[in-house]
Design a protein around this motif. Structure first.
Motif, short mmCIF file in Angstrom:
data_model
loop_
_atom_site.label_atom_id
_atom_site.label_comp_id
_atom_site.label_asym_id
_atom_site.label_seq_id
_atom_site.Cartn_x
_atom_site.Cartn_y
_atom_site.Cartn_z
N ALA A 4 0.81 -1.21 0.00
CA ALA A 4 0.00 0.00 0.00
C ALA A 4 0.85 1.27 0.00
O ALA A 4 0.38 2.32 -0.41
N LEU A 5 2.09 1.17 0.48
CA LEU A 5 2.91 2.38 0.51
C LEU A 5 3.76 2.53 -0.74
O LEU A 5 4.34 3.57 -0.98
N ARG A 8 2.94 5.41 -2.69
CA ARG A 8 2.79 6.64 -1.94
C ARG A 8 4.06 7.46 -1.99
O ARG A 8 5.12 6.97 -1.66
N THR A 53 -8.92 -4.91 17.02
CA THR A 53 -8.29 -6.04 16.32
C THR A 53 -7.23 -5.64 15.28
O THR A 53 -6.84 -6.47 14.47
N CYS A 54 -6.78 -4.39 15.30
CA CYS A 54 -5.73 -3.98 14.35
C CYS A 54 -4.52 -4.93 14.46
O CYS A 54 -3.97 -5.37 13.45
N CYS A 57 -3.99 -8.26 12.62
CA CYS A 57 -3.56 -8.24 11.21
C CYS A 57 -2.23 -7.52 11.00
O CYS A 57 -1.61 -7.68 9.96
N HIS A 58 -1.84 -6.67 11.95
CA HIS A 58 -0.65 -5.84 11.74
C HIS A 58 0.40 -6.05 12.83
O HIS A 58 0.08 -6.01 14.01
N GLN A 69 -1.58 -10.51 8.37
CA GLN A 69 -2.47 -10.38 7.21
C GLN A 69 -2.36 -9.01 6.54
O GLN A 69 -2.61 -8.87 5.36
N PRO A 71 0.07 -5.18 6.19
CA PRO A 71 1.48 -4.80 6.21
C PRO A 71 2.00 -4.52 7.62
O PRO A 71 1.25 -4.09 8.49
N ALA A 76 6.06 0.03 7.22
CA ALA A 76 5.27 0.91 6.37
C ALA A 76 5.60 2.38 6.60
O ALA A 76 5.51 3.18 5.67
N GLN A 97 -6.69 5.71 6.61
CA GLN A 97 -6.81 4.28 6.30
C GLN A 97 -7.95 3.63 7.13
O GLN A 97 -8.68 2.79 6.64
N ARG A 102 -8.76 0.60 1.18
CA ARG A 102 -8.93 0.32 -0.25
C ARG A 102 -10.20 -0.51 -0.45
O ARG A 102 -10.50 -1.40 0.34
N SER A 105 -10.63 -4.33 0.33
CA SER A 105 -9.59 -4.76 1.27
C SER A 105 -10.19 -5.68 2.34
O SER A 105 -11.36 -5.54 2.70
N ILE A 106 -9.36 -6.57 2.86
CA ILE A 106 -9.82 -7.39 3.99
C ILE A 106 -9.87 -6.55 5.26
O ILE A 106 -10.41 -6.97 6.27
N MET A 107 -9.28 -5.34 5.22
CA MET A 107 -9.37 -4.47 6.38
C MET A 107 -10.72 -3.77 6.39
O MET A 107 -11.02 -2.97 5.51
C1 HEC Z 1 -8.51 -8.18 8.81
C2 HEC Z 1 -7.18 -7.65 8.82
C3 HEC Z 1 -6.96 -6.18 9.15
C4 HEC Z 1 -7.39 -5.49 10.26
C5 HEC Z 1 -8.28 -6.00 11.39
C6 HEC Z 1 -6.83 -4.17 10.16
N1 HEC Z 1 -6.07 -4.06 9.02
FE1 HEC Z 1 -5.02 -2.43 8.43
N2 HEC Z 1 -4.59 -3.33 6.67
C7 HEC Z 1 -4.90 -4.62 6.33
C8 HEC Z 1 -4.43 -4.89 4.96
C9 HEC Z 1 -4.57 -6.19 4.21
C10 HEC Z 1 -3.83 -3.70 4.51
C11 HEC Z 1 -3.18 -3.46 3.14
C12 HEC Z 1 -3.87 -2.42 2.31
C13 HEC Z 1 -5.33 -2.68 2.08
O1 HEC Z 1 -5.72 -3.82 1.78
O2 HEC Z 1 -6.11 -1.71 2.22
C14 HEC Z 1 -3.94 -2.74 5.62
C15 HEC Z 1 -3.41 -1.46 5.58
C16 HEC Z 1 -3.31 -0.65 6.68
C17 HEC Z 1 -2.55 0.60 6.72
C18 HEC Z 1 -1.76 1.18 5.58
C19 HEC Z 1 -0.37 0.60 5.62
C20 HEC Z 1 0.38 0.90 4.37
O3 HEC Z 1 1.36 0.19 4.09
O4 HEC Z 1 -0.02 1.82 3.65
C21 HEC Z 1 -2.69 1.11 7.96
C22 HEC Z 1 -2.09 2.40 8.49
C23 HEC Z 1 -3.55 0.21 8.70
N3 HEC Z 1 -3.90 -0.83 7.89
C24 HEC Z 1 -3.93 0.41 10.01
C25 HEC Z 1 -4.88 -0.38 10.67
C26 HEC Z 1 -5.49 -0.04 11.95
C27 HEC Z 1 -5.15 1.20 12.76
C28 HEC Z 1 -6.38 -1.03 12.23
C29 HEC Z 1 -7.32 -1.14 13.41
C30 HEC Z 1 -8.29 -0.05 13.55
C31 HEC Z 1 -6.28 -2.01 11.15
N4 HEC Z 1 -5.39 -1.56 10.23
C32 HEC Z 1 -7.01 -3.18 11.11
C33 HEC Z 1 -5.53 -5.54 7.14
C34 HEC Z 1 -6.13 -5.26 8.36
#
Ligand code: HEC
Length: 245
Positions: A4-5, A8, A53-54, A57-58, A69, A71, A76, A97, A102, A105-107
């Motif tokens: 994702a970066l 950027r 739950t961030c 996945c992170h 799951q 990045p 990043a 984000q 996106r 996205s699975i997020m």
């Molecule tokens: C189910 C898994 C999942 C969860 C839960 C999740 N993320 Fe993500 N996140 C991802 C994925 C996969 C990406 C890669 C880009 C995309 O798919 O949008 C991402 C991308 C990001 C990015 C951008 C990183 C980059 O390289 O640009 C950030 C910041 C981020 N997440 C923060 C969070 C935060 C804060 C939370 C909790 C509120 C969270 N994420 C919860 C899966 C998850």
């Protein structure tokens, strides 16, 4: 470079906004965005590592999360930091984000809302890409003493609940049982899905809030690992040791 970066551009100062949206443009230009001084980073860390739950996945070193799951958030943002972007600019990207992942996205969008979203963004902005350890109050977040507690099997039943706060942990880090047939149950009051399994010896179904993951197995004396098989959870600490005598 995390996917994702890769697209950027962190230079010049306002270019990041073009790629990822208005919030970042504002934060990057220093006019508004997330102001760490108004945010509760302790709440942010709690949510990041727990209920929101961030961390499932992170990976974020300071928060002690090891999800895979999404990045790695240190990787990043380390370039951004090296290019002179401060905590609040990074927090702005994180907030954007959270609100607008996106499409497809699975997020999930909006895992945290309002002030909670700002708190999470401010916490991540204040630690992503930094080495060292959190100090003070922040250091106490996420450190349960579950690991030292022992669940004891009674009458062929062993109950090991999930930590209800959403931390990736069971309420017990250890368990004991007598050899023979045993039914293992994991009531789940956490806001995320979990299961329970014994490595090499069966597993219960993945269940959401209010469910109970359960299975019956026959165990010989020995030492076993019990763990959650949802990706990232055992790595983050949702596992323990079962001793069978
Ligand atoms: C189910 C898994 C999942 C969860 C839960 C999740 N993320 Fe993500 N996140 C991802 C994925 C996969 C990406 C890669 C880009 C995309 O798919 O949008 C991402 C991308 C990001 C990015 C951008 C990183 C980059 O390289 O640009 C950030 C910041 C981020 N997440 C923060 C969070 C935060 C804060 C939370 C909790 C509120 C969270 N994420 C919860 C899966 C998850």
């Amino acid at each position: 470079m995390p996917l994702a970066l890769a697209h950027r551009n962190w230079r010049p100062v306002c270019a990041a906004g073009v790629a990822v949206g208005v919030v970042v443009a504002a934060a990057g230009c220093g006019t508004s965005g997330v102001s760490p001084s108004h945010a509760d980073v302790v709440n942010g860390k709690k949510l990041f590592a727990g209920k929101a739950t961030c961390g499932s996945c992170h990976t974020l070193q300071r928060a002690g999360t090891k999800g895979t799951q999404g990045p790695n958030l240190d990787a990043a943002f380390v370039n951004a930091r090296n290019n002179g972007f401060g905590d609040s600019a990074i927090a702005g990207v994180v907030l954007d984000q959270i609100h607008h992942p996106r499409r497809g996205s699975i997020m999930p969008a909006g895992l945290v809302k309002g002030q909670d979203a700002e708190d999470v963004a401010a916490y991540v902005g204040s630690v992503a890409g930094k080495t060292g350890k959190d100090t003070g109050l922040l250091a106490q977040v996420g450190t349960t003493n579950n690991a030292s507690k022992t669940a004891v099997e009674k009458g062929g039943k062993l109950t090991i609940p999930a930590d209800p706060t959403g931390a990736l942990a069971y309420e017990f880090g250890k368990a004991t049982a007598t050899a023979g047939k045993v039914t293992i149950s994991m009531p789940n009051q956490a806001p995320i899905q979990h299961d329970i399994s014994i490595q090499g010896d069966g597993k219960g179904p993945v269940v959401g809030t209010g469910g109970t993951s359960t299975f019956t197995t026959t165990l010989k004396p020995g030492t076993y690992t019990f763990l959650c098989t949802v990706p990232g959870h055992a790595q983050a600490g949702m596992k323990g040791t079962l001793t069978v005598k």
